[in-house]
Design an enzyme around this catalytic site. Sequence first.
Site, mmCIF file in Angstrom:
data_model
loop_
_atom_site.group_PDB
_atom_site.id
_atom_site.type_symbol
_atom_site.label_atom_id
_atom_site.label_comp_id
_atom_site.label_asym_id
_atom_site.label_seq_id
_atom_site.Cartn_x
_atom_site.Cartn_y
_atom_site.Cartn_z
ATOM 1 N N LYS A 1 0.837 -1.211 0.000
ATOM 2 C CA LYS A 1 0.000 0.000 0.000
ATOM 3 C C LYS A 1 0.868 1.257 0.000
ATOM 4 O O LYS A 1 0.519 2.262 -0.623
ATOM 5 C CB LYS A 1 -0.920 0.027 1.224
ATOM 6 C CG LYS A 1 -2.005 -1.021 1.181
ATOM 7 C CD LYS A 1 -3.105 -0.658 0.194
ATOM 8 C CE LYS A 1 -4.157 -1.731 0.216
ATOM 9 N NZ LYS A 1 -5.082 -1.802 -0.834
ATOM 10 N N LYS B 1 -9.479 -6.209 -6.756
ATOM 11 C CA LYS B 1 -10.053 -4.931 -7.157
ATOM 12 C C LYS B 1 -8.976 -3.856 -7.264
ATOM 13 O O LYS B 1 -8.974 -3.042 -8.184
ATOM 14 C CB LYS B 1 -11.091 -4.518 -6.114
ATOM 15 C CG LYS B 1 -11.923 -3.344 -6.537
ATOM 16 C CD LYS B 1 -12.923 -3.007 -5.455
ATOM 17 C CE LYS B 1 -13.420 -1.595 -5.600
ATOM 18 N NZ LYS B 1 -14.585 -1.456 -6.435
ATOM 19 N N LYS C 1 -2.471 -11.805 -8.408
ATOM 20 C CA LYS C 1 -3.803 -12.267 -8.028
ATOM 21 C C LYS C 1 -4.914 -11.404 -8.612
ATOM 22 O O LYS C 1 -4.685 -10.253 -8.981
ATOM 23 C CB LYS C 1 -3.921 -12.292 -6.503
ATOM 24 C CG LYS C 1 -3.853 -10.917 -5.868
ATOM 25 C CD LYS C 1 -4.285 -10.948 -4.395
ATOM 26 C CE LYS C 1 -4.276 -9.545 -3.822
ATOM 27 N NZ LYS C 1 -4.819 -9.426 -2.494
HETATM 28 P P1 TYM Z 1 -10.240 -9.040 1.114
HETATM 29 O O1 TYM Z 1 -11.488 -8.258 1.255
HETATM 30 O O2 TYM Z 1 -9.100 -8.478 0.369
HETATM 31 O O3 TYM Z 1 -10.557 -10.435 0.506
HETATM 32 C C1 TYM Z 1 -11.596 -11.216 1.073
HETATM 33 C C2 TYM Z 1 -11.279 -12.684 0.985
HETATM 34 O O4 TYM Z 1 -11.099 -13.049 -0.376
HETATM 35 C C3 TYM Z 1 -9.838 -13.650 -0.523
HETATM 36 N N1 TYM Z 1 -9.276 -13.269 -1.821
HETATM 37 C C4 TYM Z 1 -8.698 -14.129 -2.642
HETATM 38 N N2 TYM Z 1 -8.480 -15.442 -2.544
HETATM 39 C C5 TYM Z 1 -7.868 -16.039 -3.578
HETATM 40 N N3 TYM Z 1 -7.466 -15.387 -4.704
HETATM 41 C C6 TYM Z 1 -7.665 -14.065 -4.841
HETATM 42 N N4 TYM Z 1 -7.305 -13.445 -5.936
HETATM 43 C C7 TYM Z 1 -8.297 -13.362 -3.780
HETATM 44 N N5 TYM Z 1 -8.642 -12.074 -3.576
HETATM 45 C C8 TYM Z 1 -9.229 -12.027 -2.369
HETATM 46 C C9 TYM Z 1 -8.978 -13.141 0.605
HETATM 47 O O5 TYM Z 1 -7.940 -14.040 0.896
HETATM 48 C C10 TYM Z 1 -9.978 -13.053 1.716
HETATM 49 O O6 TYM Z 1 -10.153 -14.309 2.334
HETATM 50 N N6 TYM Z 1 -8.234 -8.515 5.568
HETATM 51 C C11 TYM Z 1 -9.250 -9.237 4.859
HETATM 52 C C12 TYM Z 1 -10.630 -9.067 5.428
HETATM 53 C C13 TYM Z 1 -10.693 -9.377 6.867
HETATM 54 C C14 TYM Z 1 -10.667 -10.663 7.464
HETATM 55 C C15 TYM Z 1 -10.751 -10.438 8.862
HETATM 56 C C16 TYM Z 1 -10.566 -11.951 6.960
HETATM 57 C C17 TYM Z 1 -10.819 -8.467 7.855
HETATM 58 N N7 TYM Z 1 -10.853 -9.116 9.063
HETATM 59 C C18 TYM Z 1 -10.755 -11.483 9.748
HETATM 60 C C19 TYM Z 1 -10.554 -12.986 7.858
HETATM 61 C C20 TYM Z 1 -10.653 -12.760 9.253
HETATM 62 C C21 TYM Z 1 -9.266 -8.711 3.445
HETATM 63 O O7 TYM Z 1 -8.897 -7.615 3.176
HETATM 64 O O8 TYM Z 1 -9.770 -9.517 2.565
#
Ligand code: TYM
Length: 328
Positions: A111, A197, A194
């Site tokens: 970031k 967004k 990956k």
């Molecule tokens: P976020 O919102 O970026 O993504 C949400 C979930 O989707 C998965 N993901 C992917 N998995 C495989 N390939 C991809 N290209 C891909 N893009 C996204 C992410 O691994 C995630 O599981 N920090 C987290 C949100 C969060 C969270 C938590 C998750 C906040 N608190 C507590 C688990 C437990 C996040 O930004 O995910």
Amino acid sequence: MEIVVSGIRSTGQLHLGNYFGAVKNFVRMQQEHQCYFFIANYHALTTHPNPQDLRASVRQVLVEYLACGINPEQAMVYLQSDIREIPELYMLLNMHAYLGELEKVASFKDKVRKQPNNVNAGLLTYPVLMTADVLIHKATKVPVGKDQEQHLEMARNFVNRFNHFYGVDVFPEPYPFNFGEALVKVPGLDGSGKMGKSEGGGNAIYLSEDPASIHKKIMRAVTDTGPTEPNSPVSEPIANLFSLLKLVSPPDTLVHYEAAYADCSIRYGDLKKQLSADVLSFLAPLQERIKEIDSNEAYIQKVMREGAEKASISAAATLKEVRQIMGF
Ligand code: TYM
């Protein structure tokens, strides 16, 4: 039965990476475990969405969760911002989180590179808030994609540091979970890395995206100049298209295109057309359900309200215990 927590940032709509990396597993886990699935709308604030957009994204993610099969009768579904105990636990955990370790987190460094004008404290302490999300229910299993592995490793560090400092055994260690398989990384369409967004416009395929737009994106996906001799190594952009085929197409389709690559008869245009058709047929029933749920405002409101009520119970119990342990 174990406790499961997972969440998704509300930064718009869900894409196929979110689905195959996380939500698909939520649906499977809710039958076997006590599950808490939430929408991380505080985490979404790190990129400064305007309030209307934030509200719309939260609603959209909730609708898509439900359309994907998350069942509020089986799992607790709620908004992070509805559980008042989460920010309090986050604040308390921050007292035991160190600048040096937070600055080393890959997602933070990323970031800093991508948004140098908005390196806010929320970005720095992002893994602490994520830890609070998980520990507030004392979860041991966290279904996530590969990109979240380091955050959970930090969560385990915070757990052990807290337990050790106060001489307690209050928090269990949370681990990423994918039914015994390696964590998933769904590739994007831009040839590297990956699906996400924040990786830029044409890279992600959204669950609610218009079919014509999906088709256009897939037809524009990055490829290479093609195999020049039998069994040549597969470059990353082509491996990515194969990975996507593997997720949405019948197994013989992948076998067919891999064989065509190996004997150099492959035409990337055909591969993309096939991928587009299979993505669209995979998404069609999902898009139907999204529309149906989207039109039922009373149901959406009810799910949010009841989810918050249910999830608050274990959150309140954990926070009470933590406050006592820390000397309040
Ligand atoms: P976020 O919102 O970026 O993504 C949400 C979930 O989707 C998965 N993901 C992917 N998995 C495989 N390939 C991809 N290209 C891909 N893009 C996204 C992410 O691994 C995630 O599981 N920090 C987290 C949100 C969060 C969270 C938590 C998750 C906040 N608190 C507590 C688990 C437990 C996040 O930004 O995910």
